[in-house]
Structures are given as C-alpha cells and as structure tokens.
Design an enzyme around this catalytic site. Structure first.
Site, PDB file in Angstrom:
ATOM      1  CG  HIS A  12      -9.121  13.904  -1.716  1.00 50.61           C
ATOM      2  ND1 HIS A  12      -8.141  13.917  -2.681  1.00 50.61           N
ATOM      3  CD2 HIS A  12      -9.633  12.650  -1.699  1.00 50.61           C
ATOM      4  CE1 HIS A  12      -8.061  12.719  -3.231  1.00 50.61           C
ATOM      5  NE2 HIS A  12      -8.963  11.928  -2.640  1.00 50.61           N
TER       6      HIS A  12
ATOM      7  CB  CYS B 113       0.914   1.312   4.324  1.00 55.67           C
ATOM      8  SG  CYS B 113      -0.717   0.749   4.856  1.00 55.67           S
TER       9      CYS B 113
ATOM     10  CB  CYS C   4      -0.909  -0.011   1.228  1.00 55.14           C
ATOM     11  SG  CYS C   4      -1.866   1.513   1.421  1.00 55.14           S
TER      12      CYS C   4
ATOM     13  CG  HIS D 237      -4.250   3.746   3.542  1.00 55.46           C
ATOM     14  ND1 HIS D 237      -3.251   2.976   4.081  1.00 55.46           N
ATOM     15  CD2 HIS D 237      -4.492   4.737   4.425  1.00 55.46           C
ATOM     16  CE1 HIS D 237      -2.896   3.497   5.264  1.00 55.46           C
ATOM     17  NE2 HIS D 237      -3.639   4.574   5.477  1.00 55.46           N
TER      18      HIS D 237
ATOM     19  CG  ASP E  35      -3.571  14.602  -4.608  1.00 57.56           C
ATOM     20  OD1 ASP E  35      -3.060  14.391  -5.728  1.00 57.56           O
ATOM     21  OD2 ASP E  35      -4.551  13.991  -4.181  1.00 57.56           O
TER      22      ASP E  35
ATOM     23  CG  HIS F 129      -7.115   8.982   0.639  1.00 58.11           C
ATOM     24  ND1 HIS F 129      -7.361   7.678   0.239  1.00 58.11           N
ATOM     25  CD2 HIS F 129      -7.295   9.752  -0.453  1.00 58.11           C
ATOM     26  CE1 HIS F 129      -7.677   7.673  -1.049  1.00 58.11           C
ATOM     27  NE2 HIS F 129      -7.657   8.918  -1.490  1.00 58.11           N
TER      28      HIS F 129
END
Length: 110
Positions: A98, A7, A4, A94, A30, A96
């Site tokens: 934004h 991760c 990942c 995973h 990002d 997240h």
C-alpha cells in the site's frame, strides 16, 4: 493463480488503469482509499505474502515500483504498508504494497 483478483489485474484481464507498470509490477489505485492517494503495488507473478517472497530481484522491483509510482503522482511523503497474513489485515493473498499519502498520517494507518 486463476482465481486471484490481483493476478487478473496485473495480467491485464480486468480493465484497470495503471499508475505505473514495468515487466515485473503494476501499480493502481486502491478501490477503498484511506487517503487522497492510496495505491497498490503488486507483482505480475503470484506470491501469496511477504513471508513467501524469496526472489530478491522481485523484492527490488517492488520497491522500485513503489518509488516510481509515488514520484509519478507527486508524493514526497508517504507511508508504505505490507500486511502479511490474515491476523495482520491481509485480505487479498497476493503480496502488495500500500502506498498511502496526500494528507498527514498518524499512527495507526488509516
């Protein structure tokens, strides 16, 4: 999860500059921003999506991370987005958040 990408970023395996970090989450820029500020808030532990998140402490820490990172970069107006599942646009599995801001945002997000 060893393969990942989030991760690896969250655990410091990749050379990623964090905008914010605590014991539970990291926030970073990002790679494909949709606005002047486009940050990602991810937990240090692997959780696939919002549908899988059951840890209330981690939920709170994610929200604290969002608020702290926005404040740190000077955002007072911003959008938070959580894509949950492939059909909703989740491309990294995973969880997240934004954090998007720095310009007027019209719906849909972009």
């Amino acid at each position: 999860m060893s393969d990942c990408i989030f991760c690896k970023i969250a655990n410091g395996e990749l050379n990623t500059e964090f905008v914010y970090e605590n014991d539970y989450v990291v926030v970073f820029k990002d790679l494909n921003p949709t606005a002047p500020y486009h940050l990602l808030c991810v937990p240090k532990t692997h959780v696939e999506s919002l549908a899988e998140l059951e840890d209330e402490k981690l939920m709170a820490e994610l929200l604290k991370g969002v608020k702290a990172a926005a404040k740190k970069v000077g955002l007072t107006d911003y959008r938070t987005v959580i894509n949950t599942g492939k059909e909703a646009g989740q491309s990294v599995f995973h969880i997240h958040f934004h954090i998007i801001g720095g310009r007027p945002l019209n719906w849909p997000a972009g």
